[in-house]
Design a protein around this motif. Structure first.
Motif, PDB file in Angstrom:
ATOM      1  N   GLU A  54       0.814  -1.218   0.000  1.00  0.00           N
ATOM      2  CA  GLU A  54       0.000   0.000   0.000  1.00  0.00           C
ATOM      3  C   GLU A  54       0.848   1.270   0.000  1.00  0.00           C
ATOM      4  O   GLU A  54       2.072   1.231   0.136  1.00  0.00           O
ATOM      5  N   TYR A  55       0.170   2.396  -0.105  1.00  0.00           N
ATOM      6  CA  TYR A  55       0.813   3.697  -0.288  1.00  0.00           C
ATOM      7  C   TYR A  55      -0.155   4.759   0.226  1.00  0.00           C
ATOM      8  O   TYR A  55      -1.352   4.514   0.436  1.00  0.00           O
ATOM      9  N   ILE A  56       0.369   5.951   0.442  1.00  0.00           N
ATOM     10  CA  ILE A  56      -0.376   7.023   1.099  1.00  0.00           C
ATOM     11  C   ILE A  56      -1.695   7.325   0.405  1.00  0.00           C
ATOM     12  O   ILE A  56      -2.751   7.441   1.052  1.00  0.00           O
ATOM     13  N   GLU A  57      -1.671   7.455  -0.914  1.00  0.00           N
ATOM     14  CA  GLU A  57      -2.853   7.929  -1.649  1.00  0.00           C
ATOM     15  C   GLU A  57      -4.047   6.991  -1.523  1.00  0.00           C
ATOM     16  O   GLU A  57      -5.197   7.415  -1.697  1.00  0.00           O
ATOM     17  N   LYS A  58      -3.801   5.728  -1.235  1.00  0.00           N
ATOM     18  CA  LYS A  58      -4.904   4.782  -1.089  1.00  0.00           C
ATOM     19  C   LYS A  58      -5.856   5.206   0.030  1.00  0.00           C
ATOM     20  O   LYS A  58      -7.033   4.861   0.024  1.00  0.00           O
ATOM     21  N   TYR A  59      -5.344   5.981   0.982  1.00  0.00           N
ATOM     22  CA  TYR A  59      -6.138   6.342   2.148  1.00  0.00           C
ATOM     23  C   TYR A  59      -6.654   7.780   2.108  1.00  0.00           C
ATOM     24  O   TYR A  59      -7.009   8.340   3.133  1.00  0.00           O
ATOM     25  N   GLY A  60      -6.732   8.358   0.908  1.00  0.00           N
ATOM     26  CA  GLY A  60      -7.378   9.658   0.767  1.00  0.00           C
ATOM     27  C   GLY A  60      -8.814   9.654   1.275  1.00  0.00           C
ATOM     28  O   GLY A  60      -9.224  10.566   2.015  1.00  0.00           O
ATOM     29  N   PRO A  61      -9.641   8.657   0.901  1.00  0.00           N
ATOM     30  CA  PRO A  61     -11.014   8.629   1.422  1.00  0.00           C
ATOM     31  C   PRO A  61     -11.077   8.501   2.941  1.00  0.00           C
ATOM     32  O   PRO A  61     -11.963   9.091   3.580  1.00  0.00           O
ATOM     33  N   ALA A  62     -10.161   7.758   3.535  1.00  0.00           N
ATOM     34  CA  ALA A  62     -10.116   7.670   4.994  1.00  0.00           C
ATOM     35  C   ALA A  62      -9.794   9.033   5.592  1.00  0.00           C
ATOM     36  O   ALA A  62     -10.356   9.430   6.621  1.00  0.00           O
ATOM     37  N   ALA A  63      -8.891   9.767   4.939  1.00  0.00           N
ATOM     38  CA  ALA A  63      -8.546  11.101   5.427  1.00  0.00           C
ATOM     39  C   ALA A  63      -9.756  12.027   5.384  1.00  0.00           C
ATOM     40  O   ALA A  63      -9.924  12.876   6.272  1.00  0.00           O
ATOM     41  N   VAL A  64     -10.610  11.877   4.380  1.00  0.00           N
ATOM     42  CA  VAL A  64     -11.837  12.680   4.321  1.00  0.00           C
ATOM     43  C   VAL A  64     -12.680  12.432   5.570  1.00  0.00           C
ATOM     44  O   VAL A  64     -13.183  13.368   6.210  1.00  0.00           O
ATOM     45  N   ALA A  65     -12.825  11.165   5.953  1.00  0.00           N
ATOM     46  CA  ALA A  65     -13.645  10.820   7.118  1.00  0.00           C
ATOM     47  C   ALA A  65     -13.049  11.366   8.404  1.00  0.00           C
ATOM     48  O   ALA A  65     -13.755  11.979   9.221  1.00  0.00           O
ATOM     49  N   PHE A  66     -11.758  11.164   8.610  1.00  0.00           N
ATOM     50  CA  PHE A  66     -11.162  11.560   9.890  1.00  0.00           C
ATOM     51  C   PHE A  66     -10.947  13.069   9.996  1.00  0.00           C
ATOM     52  O   PHE A  66     -11.169  13.656  11.064  1.00  0.00           O
ATOM     53  N   THR A  67     -10.512  13.709   8.915  1.00  0.00           N
ATOM     54  CA  THR A  67     -10.326  15.161   8.999  1.00  0.00           C
ATOM     55  C   THR A  67     -11.669  15.865   9.142  1.00  0.00           C
ATOM     56  O   THR A  67     -11.774  16.892   9.800  1.00  0.00           O
ATOM     57  N   GLY A  68     -12.714  15.291   8.537  1.00  0.00           N
ATOM     58  CA  GLY A  68     -14.046  15.866   8.684  1.00  0.00           C
ATOM     59  C   GLY A  68     -14.587  15.757  10.094  1.00  0.00           C
ATOM     60  O   GLY A  68     -15.473  16.532  10.493  1.00  0.00           O
ATOM     61  N   ALA A  69     -14.047  14.802  10.864  1.00  0.00           N
ATOM     62  CA  ALA A  69     -14.446  14.637  12.266  1.00  0.00           C
ATOM     63  C   ALA A  69     -13.540  15.400  13.218  1.00  0.00           C
ATOM     64  O   ALA A  69     -13.697  15.291  14.445  1.00  0.00           O
ATOM     65  N   GLY A  70     -12.582  16.156  12.675  1.00  0.00           N
ATOM     66  CA  GLY A  70     -11.742  16.998  13.523  1.00  0.00           C
ATOM     67  C   GLY A  70     -10.364  16.469  13.828  1.00  0.00           C
ATOM     68  O   GLY A  70      -9.635  17.053  14.641  1.00  0.00           O
ATOM     69  N   PHE A  71      -9.953  15.375  13.178  1.00  0.00           N
ATOM     70  CA  PHE A  71      -8.629  14.796  13.411  1.00  0.00           C
ATOM     71  C   PHE A  71      -7.701  15.091  12.239  1.00  0.00           C
ATOM     72  O   PHE A  71      -8.118  15.005  11.072  1.00  0.00           O
ATOM     73  N   ASP A  72      -6.451  15.412  12.531  1.00  0.00           N
ATOM     74  CA  ASP A  72      -5.426  15.346  11.502  1.00  0.00           C
ATOM     75  C   ASP A  72      -5.181  13.863  11.215  1.00  0.00           C
ATOM     76  O   ASP A  72      -5.444  13.009  12.064  1.00  0.00           O
ATOM     77  N   MET A  73      -4.664  13.550  10.020  1.00  0.00           N
ATOM     78  CA  MET A  73      -4.327  12.164   9.708  1.00  0.00           C
ATOM     79  C   MET A  73      -3.022  12.102   8.949  1.00  0.00           C
ATOM     80  O   MET A  73      -2.757  12.914   8.055  1.00  0.00           O
ATOM     81  N   ILE A  74      -2.187  11.149   9.330  1.00  0.00           N
ATOM     82  CA  ILE A  74      -0.970  10.890   8.568  1.00  0.00           C
ATOM     83  C   ILE A  74      -0.989   9.446   8.089  1.00  0.00           C
ATOM     84  O   ILE A  74      -1.656   8.581   8.648  1.00  0.00           O
ATOM     85  N   SER A  75      -0.282   9.203   6.999  1.00  0.00           N
ATOM     86  CA  SER A  75      -0.008   7.842   6.564  1.00  0.00           C
ATOM     87  C   SER A  75       1.411   7.814   6.014  1.00  0.00           C
ATOM     88  O   SER A  75       2.091   8.844   5.978  1.00  0.00           O
ATOM     89  N   VAL A  76       1.858   6.645   5.587  1.00  0.00           N
ATOM     90  CA  VAL A  76       3.278   6.493   5.273  1.00  0.00           C
ATOM     91  C   VAL A  76       3.466   5.478   4.158  1.00  0.00           C
ATOM     92  O   VAL A  76       2.698   4.522   4.030  1.00  0.00           O
ATOM     93  N   ASP A  77       4.443   5.732   3.322  1.00  0.00           N
ATOM     94  CA  ASP A  77       4.987   4.692   2.441  1.00  0.00           C
ATOM     95  C   ASP A  77       6.111   4.017   3.210  1.00  0.00           C
ATOM     96  O   ASP A  77       7.196   4.593   3.387  1.00  0.00           O
ATOM     97  N   TRP A  78       5.849   2.800   3.703  1.00  0.00           N
ATOM     98  CA  TRP A  78       6.921   2.064   4.372  1.00  0.00           C
ATOM     99  C   TRP A  78       8.081   1.818   3.400  1.00  0.00           C
ATOM    100  O   TRP A  78       7.895   1.819   2.173  1.00  0.00           O
ATOM    101  N   ARG A  79       9.243   1.568   3.940  1.00  0.00           N
ATOM    102  CA  ARG A  79      10.371   1.161   3.108  1.00  0.00           C
ATOM    103  C   ARG A  79       9.952  -0.015   2.213  1.00  0.00           C
ATOM    104  O   ARG A  79       9.217  -0.915   2.641  1.00  0.00           O
ATOM    105  N   GLY A  80      10.351   0.041   0.973  1.00  0.00           N
ATOM    106  CA  GLY A  80      10.056  -1.062   0.074  1.00  0.00           C
ATOM    107  C   GLY A  80       8.734  -0.974  -0.644  1.00  0.00           C
ATOM    108  O   GLY A  80       8.379  -1.893  -1.395  1.00  0.00           O
ATOM    109  N   GLN A  81       7.982   0.101  -0.456  1.00  0.00           N
ATOM    110  CA  GLN A  81       6.699   0.203  -1.156  1.00  0.00           C
ATOM    111  C   GLN A  81       6.327   1.656  -1.415  1.00  0.00           C
ATOM    112  O   GLN A  81       6.985   2.570  -0.918  1.00  0.00           O
TER     113      GLN A  81
END
Length: 313
Positions: A54-81
């Protein structure tokens, strides 16, 4: 930290997202993505640990849900992906020398979260392989108030017959210096690039399936195929190690699809059965990707996760 690409054209994320390159102490470079809360009164930061391939952009829709509820959100490209540095010369081979290396990434991410001044408290979401990385991080005192796991990889989905074979073959190949070979019965291509939607093991939602397929078509540099035998061997060892440890004290919800076919379900039931401050939620008619499932399923996941985080503010 230096600015890194964030593929807004495929992420379907909220406005204001940014990405940074993070240099790890062992010389590898990973990528951090951040979306700020879209409401006033920021409630904290969700640390979303993605799964293998997986990769960061896959979780754009999740970011919509959490940022809309008042949370910042981070995700990461782990080493190797994603577009992080890859450990193998064969770019599509999913490889890591040892699972402990992912904790180097976790430490670097947490240092960056602090440097960016992202709001506390922190909350963890770990999906699939990110569930194994996240559980190990909890044992290493990851500073989160609460955690949510989605189909965590606390065991790898192998039949009773294949499990000892996988152990022995992966150990042998790793030991004789053939650890960069492709794990048996895995493909060079990303799963969503070669599997049909019908009877796929990720989601029952055609729109989200097409979303994932379209992302890799638009940015093929994000694609990742099957793992190396060394990844398989060290993943099996990590799952076995985690299974022998007591459950952390962190308040936790774990979601597992009733139709799960990728991770082993027995270790999830076993660990959650002794997680004193945890609850296992079996999601009916769901495959592996709870956050990519049909709308009612993913909306329920977000609502329960947000309520869980707000309870443990």
């Amino acid at each position: 930290m230096k600015a890194a690409p964030l593929y807004d054209d495929i992420a379907r994320g909220p406005a204001g997202g940014k990405a940074w390159w993070l240099d790890c102490p062992d010389g590898l470079r990973i990528r951090l993505g951040h979306w700020p809360a879209s409401t006033e009164g920021r409630k904290g930061t969700v640390l979303l640990f993605p799964g293998r391939t997986e990769y960061i952009e896959k979780y754009g829709p999740a970011a919509v849900a959490f940022t809309g509820a008042g949370f910042d959100m981070i995700s990461v490209d782990w080493r190797g992906q994603g577009i992080a540095d890859r450990a193998a010369a064969e770019r599509l081979l999913g490889h890591v020398g040892h699972f402990d290396e992912y904790q180097i990434d976790v430490d670097r991410v947490m240092a960056a979260v602090e440097d960016l001044g992202l709001p506390k408290p922190y909350y963890l979401i770990g999906h699939s392989m990110g569930g194994a990385i996240g559980l190990r991080a909890l044992h290493r005192n990851l500073p989160v108030n609460a955690a949510v796991f989605s189909a965590p990889m606390w065991g790898i989905g192998l039949s009773t017959f294949l499990r000892p074979v996988a152990w022995s073959l992966s150990w042998l190949s790793h030991s004789i210096g053939r650890g960069l070979s492709q794990a048996p019965s895995t493909a060079r291509e990303s799963y969503v690039q070669i599997a049909p939607f019908e009877d796929n093991q990720l989601t029952k939602d055609r729109e989200m399936w097409d979303f994932m397929v379209g992302q890799l078509a638009a940015h093929p540099d994000l694609a990742l195929g099957g793992p190396s035998v060394t990844w398989l061997y060290t993943a099996l060892r990590e799952c076995a190690s985690l299974g022998r440890m007591p459950a952390p004290a962190t308040p936790t919800l774990t979601f597992l699809g009733a139709d799960e076919r990728i991770v082993a379900t027995e270790p999830v039931h076993a660990l959650m059965g002794r997680w004193q401050n945890g609850q296992l939620i079996i999601v009916p008619n769901a495959e592996h990707e709870i956050m990519m499932e049909v709308p009612a399923t993913r909306e329920d996941f977000y609502a329960r996760s947000i309520a869980h985080f707000e309870t443990h503010a």
